[in-house]
Design a protein around this motif. Structure first.
Motif, PDB file in Angstrom:
ATOM      1  N   LEU A 105       0.825  -1.204   0.000  1.00 30.51           N
ATOM      2  CA  LEU A 105       0.000   0.000   0.000  1.00 30.51           C
ATOM      3  C   LEU A 105       0.859   1.253   0.000  1.00 30.51           C
ATOM      4  O   LEU A 105       0.577   2.209  -0.736  1.00 30.51           O
ATOM      5  CB  LEU A 105      -0.932  -0.005   1.210  1.00 30.51           C
ATOM      6  CG  LEU A 105      -1.883   1.179   1.348  1.00 30.51           C
ATOM      7  CD1 LEU A 105      -2.818   1.248   0.153  1.00 30.51           C
ATOM      8  CD2 LEU A 105      -2.671   1.076   2.634  1.00 30.51           C
ATOM      9  N   ALA A 106       1.914   1.260   0.799  1.00 26.33           N
ATOM     10  CA  ALA A 106       2.818   2.414   0.818  1.00 26.33           C
ATOM     11  C   ALA A 106       3.481   2.611  -0.543  1.00 26.33           C
ATOM     12  O   ALA A 106       3.593   3.743  -1.025  1.00 26.33           O
ATOM     13  CB  ALA A 106       3.873   2.228   1.909  1.00 26.33           C
ATOM     14  N   VAL A 108       2.313   1.706  -3.500  1.00 24.85           N
ATOM     15  CA  VAL A 108       1.315   2.204  -4.448  1.00 24.85           C
ATOM     16  C   VAL A 108       1.067   3.697  -4.228  1.00 24.85           C
ATOM     17  O   VAL A 108       0.993   4.475  -5.182  1.00 24.85           O
ATOM     18  CB  VAL A 108       0.007   1.388  -4.323  1.00 24.85           C
ATOM     19  CG1 VAL A 108      -1.147   2.083  -5.022  1.00 24.85           C
ATOM     20  CG2 VAL A 108       0.205   0.004  -4.881  1.00 24.85           C
ATOM     21  N   LEU A 109       0.938   4.111  -2.965  1.00 26.91           N
ATOM     22  CA  LEU A 109       0.696   5.529  -2.686  1.00 26.91           C
ATOM     23  C   LEU A 109       1.902   6.394  -3.077  1.00 26.91           C
ATOM     24  O   LEU A 109       1.729   7.473  -3.647  1.00 26.91           O
ATOM     25  CB  LEU A 109       0.347   5.726  -1.213  1.00 26.91           C
ATOM     26  CG  LEU A 109      -1.023   5.208  -0.793  1.00 26.91           C
ATOM     27  CD1 LEU A 109      -1.203   5.329   0.709  1.00 26.91           C
ATOM     28  CD2 LEU A 109      -2.119   5.956  -1.517  1.00 26.91           C
ATOM     29  N   ILE A 110       3.089   5.930  -2.758  1.00 30.84           N
ATOM     30  CA  ILE A 110       4.282   6.706  -3.112  1.00 30.84           C
ATOM     31  C   ILE A 110       4.432   6.789  -4.625  1.00 30.84           C
ATOM     32  O   ILE A 110       4.713   7.858  -5.183  1.00 30.84           O
ATOM     33  CB  ILE A 110       5.536   6.093  -2.448  1.00 30.84           C
ATOM     34  CG1 ILE A 110       5.482   6.328  -0.945  1.00 30.84           C
ATOM     35  CG2 ILE A 110       6.816   6.676  -3.045  1.00 30.84           C
ATOM     36  CD1 ILE A 110       6.536   5.572  -0.163  1.00 30.84           C
ATOM     37  N   GLY A 112       2.036   6.446  -6.857  1.00 24.36           N
ATOM     38  CA  GLY A 112       0.897   7.159  -7.440  1.00 24.36           C
ATOM     39  C   GLY A 112       0.950   8.659  -7.242  1.00 24.36           C
ATOM     40  O   GLY A 112       0.575   9.433  -8.127  1.00 24.36           O
ATOM     41  N   TYR A 113       1.417   9.123  -6.082  1.00 28.71           N
ATOM     42  CA  TYR A 113       1.357  10.550  -5.774  1.00 28.71           C
ATOM     43  C   TYR A 113       2.718  11.233  -5.769  1.00 28.71           C
ATOM     44  O   TYR A 113       2.799  12.435  -5.974  1.00 28.71           O
ATOM     45  CB  TYR A 113       0.678  10.768  -4.411  1.00 28.71           C
ATOM     46  CG  TYR A 113      -0.793  10.500  -4.457  1.00 28.71           C
ATOM     47  CD1 TYR A 113      -1.656  11.407  -5.018  1.00 28.71           C
ATOM     48  CD2 TYR A 113      -1.315   9.318  -3.952  1.00 28.71           C
ATOM     49  CE1 TYR A 113      -3.012  11.167  -5.067  1.00 28.71           C
ATOM     50  CE2 TYR A 113      -2.668   9.066  -4.002  1.00 28.71           C
ATOM     51  CZ  TYR A 113      -3.508   9.989  -4.559  1.00 28.71           C
ATOM     52  OH  TYR A 113      -4.851   9.741  -4.617  1.00 28.71           O
ATOM     53  N   ARG A 114       3.753  10.494  -5.479  1.00 30.34           N
ATOM     54  CA  ARG A 114       5.104  11.035  -5.319  1.00 30.34           C
ATOM     55  C   ARG A 114       5.029  12.267  -4.432  1.00 30.34           C
ATOM     56  O   ARG A 114       4.501  12.205  -3.345  1.00 30.34           O
ATOM     57  CB  ARG A 114       5.729  11.300  -6.674  1.00 30.34           C
ATOM     58  CG  ARG A 114       5.987  10.005  -7.420  1.00 30.34           C
ATOM     59  CD  ARG A 114       6.964  10.209  -8.563  1.00 30.34           C
ATOM     60  NE  ARG A 114       7.256   8.943  -9.190  1.00 30.34           N
ATOM     61  CZ  ARG A 114       6.600   8.464 -10.230  1.00 30.34           C
ATOM     62  NH1 ARG A 114       5.635   9.171 -10.767  1.00 30.34           N
ATOM     63  NH2 ARG A 114       6.918   7.297 -10.727  1.00 30.34           N
TER      64      ARG A 114
END
Length: 175
Positions: A105-106, A108-110, A112-114
């Motif tokens: 999850l971390a 994917v979030l990193i 996806g959003y940077r």
């Protein structure tokens, strides 16, 4: 860092610590009480974010109803509340799965959003929130209330029919 950031980090740390205690404690009642701490910390996060209505709903519905129902049903069914050798499982596979899911999850979030900033919409009002809840989410709330009621009735039936005194629901219906 602002005061809001510090409060959110502190309440988040309390929520994560309490959530870890919920899943690592071997006593069911203590797990329920740690759940109260975790949910209260989340309500504190909502208060810091100026979402007072959501915070009070969190406290009233989850802390005041669901956790109390969990503890009441546990005590009503006379389930073993202490550690149990037959119910305890190996913790290392569960920890690996949890770490893998959290890491995924971390990632994917990193990815996806940077470091981009996300534009937030204008804050809503309590009237808008109430309109949204009572128009589109009434049926799930009612289904959940019926499910909790059925679970409580089931707990009462199980506890009454397995009692060794011979005065269960079935024997009482004959008299």
């Amino acid at each position: 860092m602002t005061t809001t950031d510090i409060l959110l980090c502190a309440l988040g740390a309390v929520a994560i610590g309490a959530a870890l205690r919920v899943v690592t404690t071997r006593h069911l009642v203590r797990a329920g009480l740690w759940l109260v701490v975790a949910l209260a910390a989340m309500a504190g996060c909502y208060l810091v974010l100026t979402a007072e209505l959501v915070a009070w709903v969190q406290v009233l519905i989850y802390v005041g109803a669901v956790v109390v129902l969990l503890l009441f049903a546990t005590m009503l069914t006379r389930a073993p509340i202490g550690p149990s050798d037959e119910l305890d499982r190996a913790r290392i596979p569960a920890a690996l799965v949890g770490l893998g899911a959290g890491g995924g999850l971390a990632a994917v979030l990193i990815f996806g959003y940077r470091w981009t900033k996300v534009e937030l919409s204008a804050p809503g009002t309590a009237a808008e929130l109430g309109q949204e809840i009572f128009s589109g989410w009434v049926l799930p709330f009612e289904v959940l209330s019926v499910l909790l009621l059925a679970a409580l009735v089931g707990a009462i039936v199980v506890s009454r029919s397995t009692r060794g005194s011979g005065h269960g629901l079935r024997e009482g219906a004959k008299h």
